[in-house]
Design a protein around this motif. Structure first.
Motif, mmCIF file in Angstrom:
data_model
loop_
_atom_site.group_PDB
_atom_site.id
_atom_site.type_symbol
_atom_site.label_atom_id
_atom_site.label_comp_id
_atom_site.label_asym_id
_atom_site.label_seq_id
_atom_site.Cartn_x
_atom_site.Cartn_y
_atom_site.Cartn_z
ATOM 1 N N ILE A 160 0.842 -1.201 0.000
ATOM 2 C CA ILE A 160 0.000 0.000 0.000
ATOM 3 C C ILE A 160 0.875 1.247 0.000
ATOM 4 O O ILE A 160 1.782 1.390 0.831
ATOM 5 C CB ILE A 160 -0.930 0.034 1.242
ATOM 6 N N ASP A 161 0.607 2.140 -0.946
ATOM 7 C CA ASP A 161 1.273 3.429 -1.006
ATOM 8 C C ASP A 161 0.490 4.397 -0.114
ATOM 9 O O ASP A 161 -0.457 5.043 -0.567
ATOM 10 C CB ASP A 161 1.323 3.920 -2.455
ATOM 11 N N LEU A 162 0.881 4.462 1.149
ATOM 12 C CA LEU A 162 0.164 5.341 2.081
ATOM 13 C C LEU A 162 0.314 6.801 1.690
ATOM 14 O O LEU A 162 -0.612 7.596 1.867
ATOM 15 C CB LEU A 162 0.685 5.128 3.508
ATOM 16 N N GLY A 163 1.471 7.148 1.160
ATOM 17 C CA GLY A 163 1.666 8.525 0.710
ATOM 18 C C GLY A 163 0.680 8.890 -0.377
ATOM 19 O O GLY A 163 0.117 9.987 -0.396
ATOM 20 N N GLY A 164 0.427 7.967 -1.304
ATOM 21 C CA GLY A 164 -0.561 8.200 -2.352
ATOM 22 C C GLY A 164 -1.965 8.280 -1.800
ATOM 23 O O GLY A 164 -2.767 9.138 -2.188
ATOM 24 N N ALA A 165 -2.283 7.374 -0.868
ATOM 25 C CA ALA A 165 -3.629 7.349 -0.288
ATOM 26 C C ALA A 165 -3.939 8.636 0.460
ATOM 27 O O ALA A 165 -5.069 9.126 0.439
ATOM 28 C CB ALA A 165 -3.764 6.152 0.652
ATOM 29 N N LEU A 166 -2.932 9.175 1.128
ATOM 30 C CA LEU A 166 -3.122 10.395 1.920
ATOM 31 C C LEU A 166 -2.845 11.653 1.114
ATOM 32 O O LEU A 166 -2.838 12.756 1.658
ATOM 33 C CB LEU A 166 -2.210 10.353 3.157
ATOM 34 N N GLU A 167 -2.609 11.451 -0.207
ATOM 35 C CA GLU A 167 -2.381 12.553 -1.139
ATOM 36 C C GLU A 167 -1.202 13.426 -0.709
ATOM 37 O O GLU A 167 -1.223 14.650 -0.806
ATOM 38 C CB GLU A 167 -3.669 13.374 -1.311
ATOM 39 N N GLU A 168 -0.143 12.743 -0.212
ATOM 40 C CA GLU A 168 1.080 13.434 0.182
ATOM 41 C C GLU A 168 2.176 13.287 -0.881
ATOM 42 O O GLU A 168 3.281 13.775 -0.702
ATOM 43 C CB GLU A 168 1.615 12.838 1.493
ATOM 44 N N GLY A 169 1.864 12.572 -1.937
ATOM 45 C CA GLY A 169 2.896 12.255 -2.920
ATOM 46 C C GLY A 169 3.166 10.769 -2.895
ATOM 47 O O GLY A 169 3.203 10.162 -1.826
ATOM 48 N N GLY A 170 3.333 10.201 -4.065
ATOM 49 C CA GLY A 170 3.431 8.756 -4.163
ATOM 50 C C GLY A 170 4.815 8.200 -3.895
ATOM 51 O O GLY A 170 5.785 8.920 -3.673
ATOM 52 N N ASN A 171 4.882 6.875 -3.913
ATOM 53 C CA ASN A 171 6.116 6.144 -3.683
ATOM 54 C C ASN A 171 6.306 5.099 -4.777
ATOM 55 O O ASN A 171 6.728 3.969 -4.517
ATOM 56 C CB ASN A 171 6.069 5.455 -2.318
ATOM 57 N N LEU A 172 5.977 5.491 -6.021
ATOM 58 C CA LEU A 172 5.979 4.505 -7.103
ATOM 59 C C LEU A 172 7.366 3.942 -7.388
ATOM 60 O O LEU A 172 7.502 2.789 -7.791
ATOM 61 C CB LEU A 172 5.390 5.115 -8.373
ATOM 62 N N SER A 173 8.416 4.732 -7.162
ATOM 63 C CA SER A 173 9.765 4.208 -7.386
ATOM 64 C C SER A 173 10.064 3.073 -6.410
ATOM 65 O O SER A 173 10.762 2.112 -6.758
ATOM 66 C CB SER A 173 10.803 5.321 -7.240
ATOM 67 N N VAL A 174 9.533 3.169 -5.211
ATOM 68 C CA VAL A 174 9.713 2.100 -4.219
ATOM 69 C C VAL A 174 8.938 0.860 -4.648
ATOM 70 O O VAL A 174 9.425 -0.268 -4.519
ATOM 71 C CB VAL A 174 9.267 2.567 -2.821
ATOM 72 N N VAL A 175 7.733 1.068 -5.163
ATOM 73 C CA VAL A 175 6.943 -0.058 -5.660
ATOM 74 C C VAL A 175 7.678 -0.760 -6.794
ATOM 75 O O VAL A 175 7.717 -2.000 -6.861
ATOM 76 C CB VAL A 175 5.544 0.415 -6.126
ATOM 77 N N GLU A 176 8.287 0.011 -7.669
ATOM 78 C CA GLU A 176 9.065 -0.575 -8.771
ATOM 79 C C GLU A 176 10.214 -1.429 -8.241
ATOM 80 O O GLU A 176 10.501 -2.506 -8.766
ATOM 81 C CB GLU A 176 9.603 0.532 -9.683
ATOM 82 N N GLU A 177 10.856 -0.961 -7.186
ATOM 83 C CA GLU A 177 11.951 -1.728 -6.572
ATOM 84 C C GLU A 177 11.433 -3.048 -6.017
ATOM 85 O O GLU A 177 12.094 -4.091 -6.156
ATOM 86 C CB GLU A 177 12.596 -0.906 -5.452
ATOM 87 N N ILE A 178 10.273 -3.006 -5.394
ATOM 88 C CA ILE A 178 9.690 -4.232 -4.841
ATOM 89 C C ILE A 178 9.378 -5.222 -5.958
ATOM 90 O O ILE A 178 9.676 -6.419 -5.859
ATOM 91 C CB ILE A 178 8.414 -3.908 -4.032
ATOM 92 N N LEU A 179 8.790 -4.724 -7.041
ATOM 93 C CA LEU A 179 8.437 -5.598 -8.167
ATOM 94 C C LEU A 179 9.670 -6.245 -8.779
ATOM 95 O O LEU A 179 9.620 -7.399 -9.238
ATOM 96 C CB LEU A 179 7.669 -4.808 -9.224
ATOM 97 N N LYS A 180 10.784 -5.531 -8.793
ATOM 98 C CA LYS A 180 12.027 -6.093 -9.313
ATOM 99 C C LYS A 180 12.610 -7.132 -8.359
ATOM 100 O O LYS A 180 13.241 -8.098 -8.785
ATOM 101 C CB LYS A 180 13.060 -4.977 -9.548
ATOM 102 N N GLU A 181 12.381 -6.930 -7.069
ATOM 103 C CA GLU A 181 13.028 -7.758 -6.042
ATOM 104 C C GLU A 181 12.334 -9.104 -5.832
ATOM 105 O O GLU A 181 12.990 -10.115 -5.599
ATOM 106 C CB GLU A 181 13.066 -6.992 -4.717
#
Length: 238
Positions: A50-71
């Protein structure tokens, strides 16, 4: 019943909040991708990101999600801050196995139909977050006048392939949960339902395994070790 570890991301870190409220971080870990890989290595067959930053409209963390998908090599279901069809399509094309849409789906249910037809219903999950028996949206800050069973029925008709049901009243409190709201939702819809919120002991996992729940997301209890993940996995096949 799948046992699904939660990897919640805020400000680039893996965190656990109490009832989703900013400033209540109880767990803060620096490397979410490493955390995700550790869950896979311990036997997880799916991850809940869950991208809490995105949910709370503080700015997303998509680069972190990309890292997870690669890992990791196991399926990832992901939600938080998906506010448009374009956001949803971007994540699905990025490699997220199943997106979790909440506010977008509830504000515009036809979006669920569009995404399900294009990508397959099994990749579209709707988040129904319940607080005081009513569904809440926008990072749990705005209450609707509908219940989870009411909205669940609508989402099923629109083509949702599953529902994530979170009992916000118990989220992050490690105080257990009430089973009745889940049972009411399971009775209303006949698509997979994953439960989240307040699961704090192995007995809670055992209780859920006796229902028709498709899976359970566990966060704080795993990180605070009130539930041993390997012990919980014993209920995955039950």
């Amino acid at each position: 019943m799948f046992i699904i570890p939660a990897v919640d991301i805020k400000n680039g870190k893996c965190v656990q909040l109490v009832q989703g409220k900013p400033g209540t971080e109880q767990i803060v870990l620096d490397n979410p991708a490493k955390v995700a890989l550790e869950w896979e290595e311990r036997g997880a067959s799916v991850l809940h990101v869950i991208d809490l930053g995105g949910a709370l409209e503080e700015g997303g963390n998509l680069s972190v999600v990309e890292e997870i998908l690669k890992e990791v090599s196991i399926p990832v279901q992901m939600g938080g801050g998906i506010r448009s069809t374009e956001d949803a399509i971007h994540l699905l094309n990025m490699g997220v196995d199943r997106i979790i849409v909440g506010t977008l789906a509830i504000k515009n249910p036809d979006t669920v139909n569009v995404l399900s037809r294009e990508f397959g219903s099994e990749r579209i999950m709707v988040a129904l977050d319940s607080k005081d028996s009513k569904v809440v949206v926008r990072g749990w800050t705005e209450k609707t006048d509908q219940t989870a069973p009411e909205l669940g029925t609508i989402m099923k008709e629109k083509g949702a392939g599953g529902i994530l049901f979170t009992n916000v009243d118990h989220e992050g409190l490690l105080d257990g949960f009430q089973i009745e709201p889940l049972l009411e939702l399971l009775k209303a819809v006949k698509i997979p339902v994953i439960y989240s919120g307040g699961v704090s002991t192995l007995e809670d996992v055992a209780t859920l395994s006796q229902t028709d729940a498709y899976g359970v997301v566990i966060g704080s209890a795993l990180y605070k070790e009130t539930i041993n993940f390997e012990d919980a996995l014993a209920y995955q096949e039950k």
